[in-house]
Write an enzyme that holds these catalytic residues in place. Structure first.
Site, PDB file in Angstrom:
ATOM      1  N   PHE A  18       0.787  -1.239   0.000  1.00  0.00           N
ATOM      2  CA  PHE A  18       0.000   0.000   0.000  1.00  0.00           C
ATOM      3  C   PHE A  18       0.815   1.284   0.000  1.00  0.00           C
ATOM      4  CE2 PHE A  18      -3.573  -2.641   1.539  1.00  0.00           C
ATOM      5  CZ  PHE A  18      -4.562  -2.207   0.654  1.00  0.00           C
ATOM      6  N   ASP A  19       2.133   1.248   0.095  1.00  0.00           N
ATOM      7  CA  ASP A  19       2.889   2.498   0.095  1.00  0.00           C
ATOM      8  C   ASP A  19       4.248   2.309  -0.575  1.00  0.00           C
ATOM      9  OD1 ASP A  19       3.127   5.230   0.578  1.00  0.00           O
ATOM     10  OD2 ASP A  19       3.958   4.953   2.581  1.00  0.00           O
TER      11      ASP A  19
END
Length: 175
Positions: A18-19
């Protein structure tokens, strides 16, 4: 390639990062002839079980996939990491931060409407360009998987080793 291998491993364990961005890739330069890249910062990572995105938006805006921003569904797949990896490939190629001089609203609107992607420099190797553009495809189903990305990067790397010295592309020179 190391980052792609790391993401392939995470996804094989059903973990969505997610990042993913260059700031979250650590490079060990102990052996200058073979730097080792590791994926870091798992603060936003989740185990994928029909991953539900709850508690607001996850990630860093310029690297976020449209499905994380459009609010149409709170179910996402590991393909959000593939989108981010396409932006990482652009960062590696250019040495720049995507959309550095744009306002957040314009970035969100452009990503969601699929009218905004980083400009690909003319010197970009065609295979690298194709991989980047496929990674940041609007439809997650059209994005390659990390096993496919790793395979293609391995092939590109092998081709660059066998290419005669005078024919190195700008992509290899900028890596």
């Amino acid at each position: 390639m190391d980052a792609a291998f790391g993401m392939e491993y995470l996804h094989s364990r059903n973990i969505v990062h997610f990042d993913l961005k260059c700031d979250n890739l650590l490079v060990n330069l102990k052996d200058p002839s073979r730097p080792i890249c590791k994926v870091a910062d798992f603060g936003l990572s989740k185990i994928k079980r029909n991953t539900l995105v709850t508690g607001g938006v996850r990630g860093t805006l310029p690297w976020m996939a449209p499905e994380l921003l459009n609010g149409g569904s709170n179910k996402v797949s590991e393909k959000v990491d593939v989108f981010s990896f396409g932006i990482v490939l652009w960062e590696i190629l250019t040495g720049e931060e995507p959309y550095a001089n744009m306002h957040y609203g314009a970035i969100i609107g452009g990503i969601v409407n699929n009218t905004l992607r980083p400009p690909v420099p003319s010197f970009c190797d065609p295979e690298w360009r194709l991989l980047m553009e496929q990674c940041w495809a609007p439809d997650p189903m059209l994005r390659p998987s990390f096993p496919e990305i790793a395979r293609r990067l391995r092939t590109m790397s092998a081709a660059s080793i066998t290419r005669p010295q005078g024919l190195a592309t700008q992509t290899q020179l900028s890596k």
